[in-house]
Write an enzyme that holds these catalytic residues in place. Structure first.
Site, PDB file in Angstrom:
ATOM      1  N   HIS A   1       0.822  -1.220   0.000  1.00  0.00           N
ATOM      2  CA  HIS A   1       0.000   0.000   0.000  1.00  0.00           C
ATOM      3  C   HIS A   1       0.856   1.269   0.000  1.00  0.00           C
ATOM      4  O   HIS A   1       0.483   2.284   0.593  1.00  0.00           O
ATOM      5  CB  HIS A   1      -0.968   0.007   1.195  1.00  0.00           C
ATOM      6  CG  HIS A   1      -1.938  -1.130   1.196  1.00  0.00           C
ATOM      7  ND1 HIS A   1      -3.120  -1.106   0.478  1.00  0.00           N
ATOM      8  CD2 HIS A   1      -1.896  -2.341   1.809  1.00  0.00           C
ATOM      9  CE1 HIS A   1      -3.761  -2.246   0.654  1.00  0.00           C
ATOM     10  NE2 HIS A   1      -3.037  -3.014   1.448  1.00  0.00           N
TER      11      HIS A   1
ATOM     12  N   ASN B   1     -10.062  -3.352   1.520  1.00  0.00           N
ATOM     13  CA  ASN B   1      -9.721  -3.233   0.105  1.00  0.00           C
ATOM     14  C   ASN B   1     -10.963  -2.914  -0.708  1.00  0.00           C
ATOM     15  O   ASN B   1     -12.078  -2.896  -0.181  1.00  0.00           O
ATOM     16  CB  ASN B   1      -9.099  -4.539  -0.407  1.00  0.00           C
ATOM     17  CG  ASN B   1      -7.713  -4.782   0.139  1.00  0.00           C
ATOM     18  OD1 ASN B   1      -6.978  -3.857   0.451  1.00  0.00           O
ATOM     19  ND2 ASN B   1      -7.358  -6.053   0.269  1.00  0.00           N
TER      20      ASN B   1
ATOM     21  N   TYR C   1      -0.221  -4.649  11.552  1.00  0.00           N
ATOM     22  CA  TYR C   1      -0.447  -3.259  11.162  1.00  0.00           C
ATOM     23  C   TYR C   1       0.160  -2.279  12.154  1.00  0.00           C
ATOM     24  O   TYR C   1       0.912  -1.378  11.796  1.00  0.00           O
ATOM     25  CB  TYR C   1      -1.943  -2.994  11.002  1.00  0.00           C
ATOM     26  CG  TYR C   1      -2.439  -3.266   9.603  1.00  0.00           C
ATOM     27  CD1 TYR C   1      -2.841  -2.237   8.767  1.00  0.00           C
ATOM     28  CD2 TYR C   1      -2.492  -4.562   9.107  1.00  0.00           C
ATOM     29  CE1 TYR C   1      -3.295  -2.478   7.487  1.00  0.00           C
ATOM     30  CE2 TYR C   1      -2.932  -4.821   7.823  1.00  0.00           C
ATOM     31  CZ  TYR C   1      -3.337  -3.775   7.015  1.00  0.00           C
ATOM     32  OH  TYR C   1      -3.757  -4.025   5.748  1.00  0.00           O
TER      33      TYR C   1
END
Length: 528
Positions: A63, A141, A351
């Site tokens: 990303h 997404n 994350y």
């Protein structure tokens, strides 16, 4: 005491350095004569160039290429005809027409920070809600499913999809080698190689939480939930040929489209829909509801609109807001909870861990990441800390809990705590209801004819250069999904020319000929 600037020396718009010193000459080094050499005490230059050397933080592994915008989320306060409080006590969803500030980051997944936005790739759709209970990140997404169902496989998947470690060029054989060896990926491959793999822009694409989450109500009852963003601008996708034509003109087209639309005050909007399922394994289904390679059929689990998001403000600084924005699947507020989805569990560590590496230990003190409410913690120290999270009147000597010396206190539980029952042996096993190809066949049959034609053309072009074992494995998966799908893929591969190279982006038309084309079309020049 406020210092008054000499108006002849410094104005509000006067350039300064980070120490606040007015810069009187930003054009020239301090040198011995006008030809040099330069002197070491060039403080303004040394400050300027040393900061320039550090202007980039580590690029996101995935990303990396992204665009973002600010806006708000307005809740409807209901699920169908029922108050939303029946299912969740999350304050962000209560009270019809309540507005919550948001920041959204759209992205491509595999390629680097300045890669073309026309490449065949899933798109990231991450929303940060600055709620009254703190931040909630809904990280997903554009496509509603994923390639794998277990986080253990994620690094291998990304390695296979990233450029070859020797050539530094994406290689379609590596991509299909992983996918053919991971049958659960076939549904996602069917989407990615269709026009859905290249959204026209960020405004006209769907979003999805992908993973299964839970909602918890005031009584502590939980339900499974899936999130879906539907663009009110409509949905538009591109064929491979159309995408390459756009890329020739502008490889930043999606970022520009989002920015320009907001500047024109044509604010993009998405409606948030949810699917709800009673918590549990649901043995009556031929798939596990925690399997993120699967769609929940909407005829069995209807979509309910629960709110609308509007993006109405562009970032004032790309780096400070879009590049330093951080998201995490573990960032949930009261009334929202995790499911046992194995991809979600793995992402929840990854994350936040990558944000600490990429932006720093105190990334949550940055304005774009900080909640828009009070913060009081016992955490301190770490690189780039610029304040302690002290509460008004807190004893600054007490940075631990519990304490009787005026330190921070635990909050009172709001509503009954959700306590699902868990039982089973600790094992290393896959979900047992795999059904790897059934939904891929349904998706293929639901495509319009032009989408099926585009899917097959893209697959045939790339699989033709792959090892025969990979081709046969992909044909078998397609045939298992749908007889026509498998037959047409097999026939197309039998006729396909195989002289091109696998070293190219997914779906690319003739890109492997570009190096020779550059030589053939280049114009001779004499040295100067």
């Amino acid at each position: 005491m406020t210092q008054q600037n000499d108006s002849t020396h410094e104005q509000d718009t006067t350039l300064t350095n980070r120490q606040g010193h007015p810069v009187t000459n930003n054009q020239n080094l301090r040198t011995v004569s006008n030809r040099g050499p330069a002197t070491l005490e060039n403080y303004d230059f040394l400050e300027k160039i040393s900061h320039f050397d550090r202007e980039r933080v580590p690029e996101r592994v995935v990303h990396a290429r992204g665009a973002g915008a600010h806006g708000y989320f307005e809740t409807y306060g209901v699920v169908g005809d029922e108050p939303i409080s029946k299912y969740t006590r999350a304050k962000v969803f209560q009270d019809k027409e309540k507005k919550t500030p948001v920041f959204v980051r759209f992205s491509t997944v595999i390629h680097g920070g300045h890669s073309p936005e026309t490449l065949r790739d899933p798109r990231g759709f991450a929303v940060k809600f600055y709620t009254e209970d703190g931040n909630w990140d809904l990280v997903g997404n554009n496509l509603k499913i994923f390639f794998i169902r277990d986080a253990m496989k994620f690094p291998d998947m990304i390695h296979a999809f990233k450029p070859d470690p020797i050539t530094n060029i994406q290689n379609v054989e590596r991509f299909f080698d992983f996918c053919a060896s991971s049958p659960e990926s076939f549904h996602m491959v069917t989407f990615v190689y269709s026009p859905w793999g290249i959204p026209a822009n960020y405004r006209m694409m769907q979003g999805s939480g992908v993973n299964t989450y839970k909602w918890v109500n005031q009584e502590g009852k939980g339900v499974l939930v899936k999130y879906h963003w539907e663009p009110l601008q409509g949905i538009k996708n591109l064929t491979q040929k159309e995408a390459e034509e756009i890329q020739q003109k502008n490889f930043n087209h999606a970022t520009q489209d989002l920015y320009d639309a907001i500047e024109r005050e044509e604010f993009p909007e998405w409606e948030l829909h949810v699917q709800i399922m009673e918590d549990g394994p649901h043995p009556e289904l031929d798939f596990d509801p925690l399997d993120d390679t699967k769609l929940w059929p909407n005829d069995q689990f209807p979509w309910y609109p629960v709110g609308k998001m509007v993006l109405n403000k562009n970032p004032e600084d790309y780096f400070a807001e879009v590049e330093q924005a951080t998201f995490g699947t573990g960032v949930l507020v009261d009334g929202l909870d995790f499911s046992d989805d194995k991809m979600l569990q793995g992402r929840t560590f990854s994350y936040s861990d990558t944000q600490r590496h990429r932006v720093g230990a105190n990334y949550l003190q940055l304005p774009i990441n900080a909640p828009k409410k009070r913060v009081a913690t016992n955490q301190s120290g770490g690189q780039m800390m610029y304040k302690r999270d002290l509460a008004p009147g807190q004893n600054p000597h007490i940075n631990y809990e519990p304490s009787m010396l005026n330190g921070l206190k635990e909050a009172t539980q709001n509503g009954k705590e959700y306590t699902p029952y868990v039982e089973g042996n600790l094992v290393r096993e896959s979900i047992d209801r795999q059904s790897n190809t059934k939904q891929a066949g349904e998706t293929y049959r639901n495509f319009e004819q032009w989408e099926r034609d585009e899917l097959l053309a893209n697959l045939i072009r790339d699989l033709a250069v792959c090892h025969m074992d990979i081709q046969n494995a992909m044909i078998a998966l397609a045939a298992e999904a749908d007889e026509e799908y498998g037959r047409l893929l097999k026939e197309g591969l039998h006729k396909a020319r195989k002289e091109s190279s696998p070293s190219k982006p997914l779906g690319n038309i003739g890109g492997d000929h570009a190096p020779q084309d550059a030589i053939d079309k280049g114009h001779n020049a004499e040295p100067y």
